[in-house]
Design a protein around this motif. Sequence first.
Motif, short mmCIF file in Angstrom:
data_model
loop_
_atom_site.label_atom_id
_atom_site.label_comp_id
_atom_site.label_asym_id
_atom_site.label_seq_id
_atom_site.Cartn_x
_atom_site.Cartn_y
_atom_site.Cartn_z
N GLY A 186 0.84 -1.02 -0.13
CA GLY A 186 0.02 -0.01 -0.02
C GLY A 186 0.84 1.38 -0.15
N SER A 187 1.89 1.35 0.85
CA SER A 187 2.73 2.38 1.07
C SER A 187 3.50 2.57 -0.34
CB SER A 187 3.43 2.59 2.29
OG SER A 187 4.49 1.56 2.24
N ALA A 188 3.84 1.57 -0.98
CA ALA A 188 4.75 1.60 -2.15
C ALA A 188 4.05 2.21 -3.35
CB ALA A 188 5.30 0.30 -2.45
N ILE A 189 2.74 1.89 -3.42
CA ILE A 189 2.04 2.34 -4.59
C ILE A 189 1.20 3.53 -4.58
CG2 ILE A 189 1.98 -0.12 -5.39
CD1 ILE A 189 -1.29 -0.23 -4.64
N ILE A 190 1.14 4.32 -3.41
CA ILE A 190 0.36 5.37 -3.48
C ILE A 190 1.27 6.38 -4.36
CG2 ILE A 190 -0.17 7.59 -1.79
CD1 ILE A 190 -0.57 5.49 0.22
N GLY A 191 0.18 7.07 -4.92
CA GLY A 191 0.75 8.11 -6.01
C GLY A 191 1.28 7.43 -7.47
N ALA A 192 1.04 6.04 -7.44
CA ALA A 192 1.45 5.57 -8.79
C ALA A 192 0.44 5.44 -9.87
CB ALA A 192 1.77 3.97 -8.51
#
Length: 171
Positions: free
Chosen positions: A137-143
């Motif tokens: 979740g934290s890695a893909i925010i903004g992707a």
Amino acid sequence: MTQSTEQGKGTIWLTQEAYDKLKNELAELQGPVRAEIIERISAARDEGDLKENGGYHAAREEQGRLEGRILQLKDMLERAEVGETPEDDGTVAPGTKVTYKFVGDDDDEAETFLLAAREMEDSVEGLKVYSPQSPLGSAIIGAKVGDTVGYQAPNGRTLEVVILGAEPFTG
């Protein structure tokens, strides 16, 4: 919303239904449940020697768990962003339904989940819920749709996913 707002102690996205459910749970815990535990502690105290009183110790442990859950609920409700659906621009944000696959997998191995507070799980039948604070979740925010994003899994391995879809969750 910015990515930094969502990490750590940031905003928690909830539907109105999930918010109301948590608020009702808090009221129940602070009222009747807390009163019942206090009554059990008091009754156990009246029995005398507290060192060997299993009922007293069990009630005190339960009180500790209850107070911890009350603090957790208060914190979540204070940070909750209720029902504001993110923009439909193909960007991953809390409140979006995300479809992804691991790099190298076929499209038919794609998975879909809601990026929101885990407490939403009861409100979204048939859909997994991942927290914005989770590794994925934290890695893909903004992707954005089409992006490839790497993140470190709990086992220490680095995994890469391709974002196939990101649309606002409408409940």
